[in-house]
Design a protein around this motif. Structure first.
Motif, PDB file in Angstrom:
ATOM      1  N   TRP A 148       0.821  -1.211   0.000  1.00 52.45           N
ATOM      2  CA  TRP A 148       0.000   0.000   0.000  1.00 52.45           C
ATOM      3  C   TRP A 148       0.849   1.251   0.000  1.00 52.45           C
ATOM      4  O   TRP A 148       0.771   2.057   0.932  1.00 52.45           O
ATOM      5  CB  TRP A 148      -0.966  -0.036   1.172  1.00 52.45           C
ATOM      6  N   SER A 179      -4.545  -9.445   0.065  1.00 51.43           N
ATOM      7  CA  SER A 179      -5.909  -9.032   0.372  1.00 51.43           C
ATOM      8  C   SER A 179      -6.906 -10.122   0.007  1.00 51.43           C
ATOM      9  O   SER A 179      -7.769 -10.478   0.802  1.00 51.43           O
ATOM     10  CB  SER A 179      -6.264  -7.773  -0.414  1.00 51.43           C
ATOM     11  N   HIS A 682      -8.308  -5.852   9.849  1.00 51.21           N
ATOM     12  CA  HIS A 682      -7.682  -4.578   9.482  1.00 51.21           C
ATOM     13  C   HIS A 682      -8.048  -3.482  10.479  1.00 51.21           C
ATOM     14  O   HIS A 682      -9.190  -3.384  10.918  1.00 51.21           O
ATOM     15  CB  HIS A 682      -8.065  -4.224   8.049  1.00 51.21           C
ATOM     16  N   HIS A 688      -3.011  -0.616   7.733  1.00 51.00           N
ATOM     17  CA  HIS A 688      -1.989  -1.646   7.954  1.00 51.00           C
ATOM     18  C   HIS A 688      -0.991  -1.144   9.000  1.00 51.00           C
ATOM     19  O   HIS A 688      -1.376  -0.767  10.083  1.00 51.00           O
ATOM     20  CB  HIS A 688      -1.273  -2.034   6.649  1.00 51.00           C
TER      21      HIS A 688
HETATM   22 MO   6MO Z   1      -5.339  -5.862   1.444  1.00 55.84          MO
END
Ligand code: 6MO
Ligand code: PGD
Ligand code: PGD
Length: 820
Positions: A148, A179, A682, A688
């Protein structure tokens, strides 16, 4: 003649003009405005924000005034820029600098580093690439991890790395992601598309037409706070409407989840507890009820699907294991009464039902199965392609379901070589090994060079990797089983990490290069991934802090070492790239959407387009399944799959099945020894591991300085644990300290530590106690199945005890120990 270059020259000359974005101001002009400060707009994963910049420093950050639902995480952004974990200079691991490939790798992780100059750092980077390519060829280099990266299309750092390193030579890459690894692999065989990254039925259509919404393992109000590109938060509006419709008795919403979610608490949905990892047993019993009570849509199954009979024989106990999948069979596994299972099936069949799945439930062993079952239940209900019916696997992600404008969005920095060019080392000989590996199997790759695994119908042979390059990702957060990783990293001769924060990945690297944050560079971004609501200017707020550089500059510097810097940059500066990217977008939209000149855009900050039409997923397939055939081998929904059957896998066969997990709570395997299921969902207050370093914001949720572990009052009481205590959480794979948060949102036997908590071991040894609470100290590193080889992070059992005595200080934050 006015060319792009002359326009930009003109811009530079009149840089103090108000027509230009403040970030184009010259230093002296900026100084003039600095006492009062200047508000600047930029974008981020957390939405558009406005920052007050005073005297070259960010003084304050607030959400963009037109953000309809700003996230609380905006409060953490300033701390992402200013914190003691920022990487200040290029650093080299002390022992590695002296001995390179002969360095002691068992001390990796002791966090002792030497400060070096940028020239030295880039020379070392280049020398190591040369050494690896000359000694081992492309199979010696892994540069394929992704993650990310911060927002901004031009500065997308992963593209910079791929282009820069790719100009030098070939390397081992990855396929898939953490993911949705299992989901994106299975669903193309079942329904012809990954579905997880596809536009879904518009929210207004769902809310208007559904009688029942089943939120299956999903917490959209938590997860829609962030987006892959700059988030608009438009989708959050629909949850108020959902709440009002529930209150008015016009809509029934059921949340199938072992935890009462943030979304559920907001909308007031019915909570439906299932034992963790047992959804497939529950779903098989639903299928059994639908069929045996005649609630299934036979016509839909006949017209639109293939392979129902074969699946039915399994459900009825007429084939394979010979066990009928009755609600009575499922009840002891999934923890739901048989009558309640039957009721659930009847509710779904009693009206228009929209199934909305999250992704966590496929990040477990056999994660393909619940997704395949989701499509089968929706097919049995016969509502796929109807407004407010069918199945979605994506409505919790990046604004999916907000009607799309149809406008073209800006493209990213080119990650590939320019046309016709080859890398410096054009060797494509991977020594018989695979050039692409399933993303979550790279630690197995390091530990088993030459080893073979199955993946999606192919055999993978692991390459013998000696060097890894990481940027825009944090593998020491994202991968499972830290102690296994510690062993695996001892195989690597050279690890290069490029980041702005001194993460655990930096702590385990040999060479660390300081990138700047997105707030220290100019860029532009898609405003509203999937909705394509607009384009946003990302104005630079401040100059790069300390000695950090943009990723663009870093790789321009690297490619200069082998004479290809000009090709890398195409001779353009940052602002020239930003402007060119905008102009390309403007041309692509010409005649359809008006976009102002670049200068006006840069001044106004956001260009918005009119919201698009409502849309129903799979309506075209329903209307004509021949012309609008799905992308499956047959073109129909495949309830049984001959293609998958031919692979001959024991853990993903011809149709979905209930399969026991290696670890499962509530009476499953290993629960005698480790009775508690750890889910690592999450975070509500991070993206994250991003923002964990934001000290003041972290202090708002940390418990005695540790990451929270959420648990039920029953589990806490049974162990003498009180809210606010420090606890030790452990299993055979590892141990960590965390801070107890006791809440009845969690079912007994279920605990959560959010992923992304920074790993902070007490020392470099394998098995060392993690002082902050990274759940991946405990998670298992096995593939979900031979089909996807995806992460199984949510297959994880632990035990917990109250920590007595003096807790060791948290070692995760504050950067390296500098040695000379
Ligand atoms: Mo993910
Ligand atoms: P991030 O914390 O976002 O996690 O894993 P990912 O590695 O993507 O890491 C991004 C890193 O890139 C940060 O260290 C950040 O500082 C750095 N970075 C950001 N922008 C830039 C930039 O512009 N330049 C450079 N050089 N660096 C930059 C996420 C992954 O984790 C995902 S997507 C999922 S779904 C998985 N989820 C789970 C889970 O549910 N449970 C567990 N246990 N583990 C998971 N791991 C996976
Ligand atoms: P999670 O929060 O991990 O989200 O989206 P994903 O849907 O994976 O889990 C959602 C729900 O699944 C939780 O409520 C959990 O209790 C439930 N669940 C877990 N296991 C089971 C099970 O076995 N059965 C049932 N019935 N329920 C279960 C993740 C997505 O979020 C991804 S991949 C990314 S990369 C983004 N990351 C973030 C982020 O880091 N932070 C925020 N705030 N938002 C994000 N959005 C995105």
């Amino acid at each position: 003649m006015t060319t792009r270059r002359t326009v930009l020259k003109g811009l530079a000359a009149s840089a103090a003009s108000s027509l230009l974005g403040p970030s184009l101001l010259t230093k002296s002009a900026e100084a003039a405005t600095s006492s009062a400060g200047t508000w600047r707009l930029t974008g981020s994963h957390w939405g558009a924000i406005e920052a007050l910049v005073k005297g070259g420093k960010v003084a304050e950050i607030k959400p963009y005034e037109n953000d309809p639902n700003p996230t609380d995480m905006v409060k953490g952004i300033k701390g992402v820029i200013y914190n003691p974990s920022r990487i200040k200079y290029p650093m080299a691991r002390a022992d590695w600098l002296d001995n390179r490939e002969n360095a002691d790798r068992t001390t990796r992780g002791d966090n002792r580093y030497v400060r070096i100059t940028w020239d030295e750092a880039l020379d070392l980077f280049y020398e190591e690439l040369e050494r690896i390519q000359n000694t081992y060829g492309p199979s010696g280099l892994f540069a394929g991890a992704t993650g990310w990266r911060q927002t901004g299309m031009f500065h997308t750092c992963i593209n910079h790395m791929n282009r820069g390193v790719g100009m030098h030579g070939n390397y081992v890459r990855k396929v898939g992601d953490y993911s949705t690894g299992a989901g994106q692999t299975i669903l193309p065989y079942v329904i012809g598309n990954t579905e997880v990254y596809s536009q879904g039925t518009s929210w207004p259509v769902i809310l208007e037409n559904a009688d029942t919404i089943v939120m299956w393992a999903t917490d959209p109000m938590k997860n829609l706070q962030v987006g892959w590109t700059c988030e608009t938060h438009e989708s959050l509006e629909y949850f108020d409407e959902m709440r009002d419709k529930i209150a008015a008795g016009e809509l029934r919403v059921i949340s199938v989840d072992p935890v009462r979610t943030k979304t559920n608490k907001h909308v007031g949905a019915e909570q439906f507890y299932v034992n963790p990892q047992t959804d497939v047993a529950f779903m098989l019993a639903i299928a059994h009820t639908l069929y045996n009570e005649g609630l299934h849509d036979e016509e839909f199954l006949n017209i639109y699907t293939l392979g129902f009979e074969r699946f039915l024989a399994y459900v009825q106990g007429e084939a394979e294991d010979g066990v009928e999948k009755t609600p009575e069979w499922a009840a002891p596994i999934c923890g739901v009464d048989a009558d309640k299972i039957r009721d659930f099936a009847r509710i779904m069949a009693g009206g228009r039902t929209q199934l909305l799945f999250g992704w966590s439930v496929q990040r477990q062993q056999h994660g393909e199965q619940p997704y395949w079952m989701g499509t089968i239940i929706a097919a049995m209900l016969g509502q796929i392609g109807l407004p407010g019916g069918g199945v979605s696997y994506s409505h919790h992600y990046s604004g999916i379901g907000v009607p799309q404008t149809g406008a073209s969005m800006p493209g990213a920095f080119p990650l590939n070589l320019d046309l016709g060019k080859v890398p410096e080392h054009d060797n494509t000989n991977f020594n018989g090994a695979s050039a692409v590996i399933p993303v979550a199997r790279w630690v197995d790759m390091l530990l088993n060079p030459g080893g073979k695994i199955q993946h999606n119908g192919h055999e993978i042979t692991f390459p013998d990797v000696r060097m890894a390059v990481y940027t825009g990702c944090n593998p020491w957060h994202h991968h499972q089983d830290r102690n296994k990783m510690r062993k695996a990293f001892q195989q690597l001769e050279t690890v290069i990490a490029i980041d702005y924060a001194w993460t655990a990945t930096c702590r385990h690297a040999d060479l660390v290069l300081p990138a700047c944050t997105q707030f220290e560079r100019n860029d532009l971004d898609t405003f509203g991934g999937y909705s394509n609501t607009g384009v946003i200017a990302m104005h630079k707020l401040i100059d790069p802090l300390y000695h950090s550089k943009t990723d663009f500059e870093i790789f321009a510097g690297l490619t200069k070492r082998f004479g290809r810097s000009e090709e890398y940059t195409r001779g353009m500066t940052e602002m020239e790239w930003v402007k060119q990217t905008y102009e390309t977008t403007r041309s692509a939209n010409e005649g359809r959407f008006d976009m102002p000149s670049f200068e006006e855009f840069w001044e106004q900050g956001i260009v918005k387009f009119d919201r698009g039409e409502n849309w129903t997923r799979h309506a075209d397939f329903r209307e004509d399944p021949e012309i609008n055939a799905l992308g499956t081998p047959s073109g129909f929904i495949e309830i049984s799959s001959r293609t998958i059957e031919k692979f001959g896998y024991d853990d993903c066969g011809a149709h979905p099945k209930w399969m026991e997990k290696v670890e499962r709570s509530h009476g499953g395997p290993m629960s005698d020894k480790y009775p508690i299921w750890l889910q690592s969902c999450h975070p509500d207050q991070r993206l994250h591991s991003q923002m964990c370093e934001s000290d003041e914001y972290r202090a708002t949720y940390a418990v005695q300085g540790r990451e929270p572990i959420y648990m039920s009052p029953e589990d806490a009481a049974a162990r003498g644990i009180e809210d606010g205590d420090i606890v030790r959480v452990f299993n055979d794979r590892g141990q960590l300290l965390a801070g107890a948060r006791v809440t009845d949102d969690y079912a007994p036997g279920v605990v959560r530590i959010h992923e992304g908590a920074w790993y902070g071991p007490v020392d470099a040894s394998i098995g060392a106690l993690d002082t902050y609470g990274d759940p991946n100290t405990l998670t298992i590193d096995v593939g979900a199945s031979k089909l996807s080889q995806a992460t199984s992070a949510n297959t994880c059992l632990v035990e917990i005890e109250k920590f007595e005595g003096d807790a060791p200080p948290v070692t995760s934050f504050g950067g390296p120990t500098e040695v000379s």
